[in-house]
Design an enzyme around this catalytic site. Structure first.
Site, mmCIF file in Angstrom:
data_model
loop_
_atom_site.group_PDB
_atom_site.id
_atom_site.type_symbol
_atom_site.label_atom_id
_atom_site.label_comp_id
_atom_site.label_asym_id
_atom_site.label_seq_id
_atom_site.Cartn_x
_atom_site.Cartn_y
_atom_site.Cartn_z
ATOM 1 C CB CYS A 163 -0.944 -0.012 1.194
ATOM 2 S SG CYS A 163 -1.901 -1.538 1.280
ATOM 3 C CG HIS A 303 -1.737 4.491 5.291
ATOM 4 N ND1 HIS A 303 -1.689 4.283 3.925
ATOM 5 C CD2 HIS A 303 -1.880 3.253 5.849
ATOM 6 C CE1 HIS A 303 -1.787 2.986 3.669
ATOM 7 N NE2 HIS A 303 -1.905 2.350 4.817
ATOM 8 C CD GLU A 314 -1.481 7.864 9.223
ATOM 9 O OE1 GLU A 314 -1.045 8.650 8.363
ATOM 10 O OE2 GLU A 314 -2.429 7.073 9.009
ATOM 11 C CE LYS A 335 -5.414 4.159 2.346
ATOM 12 N NZ LYS A 335 -4.517 5.323 2.505
ATOM 13 C CG HIS A 340 -6.447 0.682 1.534
ATOM 14 N ND1 HIS A 340 -5.524 1.227 0.661
ATOM 15 C CD2 HIS A 340 -5.709 0.176 2.573
ATOM 16 C CE1 HIS A 340 -4.310 1.051 1.140
ATOM 17 N NE2 HIS A 340 -4.395 0.428 2.291
ATOM 18 C CG PHE A 399 -0.074 -5.927 4.233
ATOM 19 C CD1 PHE A 399 -0.626 -5.128 5.200
ATOM 20 C CD2 PHE A 399 -0.871 -6.913 3.667
ATOM 21 C CE1 PHE A 399 -1.941 -5.278 5.611
ATOM 22 C CE2 PHE A 399 -2.186 -7.088 4.063
ATOM 23 C CZ PHE A 399 -2.724 -6.282 5.037
#
Length: 413
Positions: A163, A303, A314, A335, A340, A399
Site C-alpha cells: 500500500c 494513510h 499513525e 480512504k 483503500h 504490509f
C-alpha cells in the site's frame, strides 16, 4: 546540483469516476464511494462491499483490441497517464523521449487476469490458457504499456511495496529528476484487485469492514467503531518535471514536490508496530529531505485505513514527529470516501493533497462519529474546511512494514 521538481499534470481514475473534477467534487463534498460489491457475487463473503470504479470504458483510452489484451489495472494506469499528459498540456511528440520515463507502483498487479486464467486452467486445461496471460498479469506491465504507448525510452520501472507503492513510485521518480538524470517522469500507482480471491484473502485476514448494511458508513478512519478497511480500485498518475524544463515550455505548475522519506518497520508481515515508529521515521526523513521543520507543515493527508491498529499507530507517529504542533495540525483520510486503493492509494492521495493546496480546502474524514481516546487529533471530521496551506505531507504505509512520506509545497516562484 539538485533540480527542483514540480507537478505539472495529474490524472485519476477513482471510485468517484474518471478525471480530476469528479475526484475533487467528491472529496470536497464528503461523499463516500463505497457501495455493495458489484463485480462478482459476494453473497457468501463476510465482506460484501467495495469502492469500485464506475462507468470505466477502456475504449476511451485504448484501441479495443489492445484493451482486451490489457489487464484492468494497466487500463486504469494508461487512462490516468493520458489524463495527466492532457492536464500538463504535453503531447507525446513533444516529450523528450530519452529523458522521459515511467515509474509506477502496484500492490498486486494483474490479479483479475490471474484469477480468470486459473479458472480457465482448472475448467478447460492448459491448452486454453491465453498466450497473453503472462504479459497481462505481471506487475511491471502498466509501466511498460505506458512507455510503449508514448515512446518513452528513459527509465522504466515498477515499485511493489504493497500500500506504499504509489507513494514510493512518485518518490523514486522525484529522485531521478532531482539528480538531473531525466526531465520528465510519468509516475503514480494503479490497482484493480476487486476479485473473488483477493476479497476472500482479505476476509480471511479479518482486515475488511463487515458493515455490509451501511456501505457508505463502513470506512471510518480514526473513529472508535472502525472495524477494518474497504477495498477499492483505481489509479493516479502525475507528471513530474524539473522546474527548468517546465518553465522553458511555459507549463502551468501545480505544486512543488520537496521531500521524500522511507523507512521499514522491521516488525510484522501485516501489523504496524504499536508505537508507529516506522511511520514516524519516514515522516522525519521526508521533512529532513525537504529541509523544513515539523512546525511548517499545515496538513497531513493520512494513510488512515480504518483499521484499529493502523489508525492508532499513525496517530502516535504524528504525535512523535510533530510534538505539541500535532494537536493543532489538521489530519484527514481520503480512504473514508474512496476506500483503500492499495498500491494506487499513495498516488491518488498525493493528487488529493496537491488539490488541497490549490483550492485552500481540507477534505474531511467522513463517518467520524465516535471519538477514540487513542486517536485524539484534529481529523477534519465530516465536513471540508477552508485553510490556506503552504506545506503538506502525504503518508502511505504498507504490509511488510513499508512506509513512505511525500512532502509537497504550494508553488511559489
Amino acid at each position: 546540483m539538485q533540480h527542483r521538481v514540480v507537478v505539472t499534470g495529474m490524472g485519476a481514475v477513482t471510485p468517484f469516476g474518471v478525471g480530476l473534477p469528479i475526484l475533487w467534487e467528491g472529496l470536497r463534498a464528503g461523499r463516500c464511494a463505497v457501495r455493495p460489491l458489484g463485480r462478482f457475487d459476494a453473497s457468501e463473503y463476510p465482506c460484501r462491499i467495495a469502492a469500485e470504479v464506475p462507468d470505466f470504458e477502456p475504449g476511451d483510452f485504448l484501441d479495443l483490441r489492445d484493451a482486451r489484451r490489457t489487464d484492468r489495472f494497466a487500463q486504469f494506469a494508461i487512462a490516468a497517464a493520458s489524463l495527466a499528459l492532457r492536464d500538463a498540456n504535453l503531447k507525446p511528440d513533444g516529450l523528450p523521449a530519452e529523458r522521459s520515463g515511467v515509474i509506477l507502483g502496484t500492490g498486486i498487479g494483474g490479479m483479475e487476469t490471474l484469477s480468470d486464467q486459473f479458472k480457465q486452467l482448472g475448467e478447460r486445461g492448459p491448452g486454453r490458457v491465453s498466450p497473453f496471460f503472462i504479459p497481462m498479469m505481471i506487475a511491471n506491465m502498466a509501466a511498460g504499456q505506458i512507455a510503449i504507448h508514448y515512446g518513452l525510452t528513459g527509465p522504466n520501472s515498477t515499485v511493489v511495496t504493497a500500500c506504499a507503492a504509489g507513494a514510493n513510485a512518485i518518490g523514486e521518480a522525484f529522485r531521478l529528476i532531482q539528480r538531473g538524470e531525466v526531465d520528465v517522469m510519468l509516475t503514480g500507482g494503479s490497482e484493480a484487485s476487486v476479485t473473488p480471491i483477493t476479497v476472500a484473502g482479505f476476509c480471511a485476514m479479518k482486515a475488511l469492514s463487515t458493515r455490509n448494511d451501511e456501505p457508505a458508513r463502513a470506512s471510518r478512519p480514526f473513529d472508535a467503531a472502525r472495524d477494518g478497511f474497504v477495498l477499492g480500485e483505481g489509479a493516479g498518475v502525475v507528471v513530474l518535471e524539473s522546474d527548468s524544463h517546465a518553465r522553458a515550455r511555459g507549463a502551468r505548475i501545480r505544486a512543488e514536490l520537496v521531500g521524500y522519506g522511507v523507512a521499514a518497520d522491521a516488525y510484522h508481515i501485516a501489523a504496524p508496530p504499536p508505537d508507529g515508529r516506522g511511520g514516524a521515521m519516514s515522516m522525519r526523513r521526508a521533512l529532513l529531505d525537504a529541509g523544513t521543520e515539523p512546525g511548517a507543515v499545515g496538513y497531513v493527508n493520512a494513510h488512515g485505513t480504518s483499521t484499529p491498529s493502523g489508525d492508532r499507530g499513525e496517530t502516535l507517529a504524528i504525535k512523535a514527529v510533530f510534538g505539541e504542533h500535532a494537536l493543532d495540525l489538521p489530519v484527514s483520510s481520503n480512504k473514508s470516501m474512496l476506500g483503500h486503493l492499495l498500491g494506487a492509494a499513495g498516488a491518488v492521495e498525493f493528487i488529493a493533497t496537491v488539490l488541497t493546496l490549490e483550492h485552500a480546502l481540507l477534505p474531511p474524514t467522513v463517518n467520524y462519529e465516535q471519538p477514540d481516546p487513542e486517536c485524539d487529533l484534529d481529523y477534519v471530521p465530516n465536513q471540508a474546511r477552508p485553510a490556506r496551506v503552504r506545506l503538506a505531507i502525504s503518508n502511505s504505509f504498507g504490509f511488510g512494514g513499508q512506509n513512505a512520506t511525500l512532502v509537497v509545497r504550494r508553488w511559489e516562484e
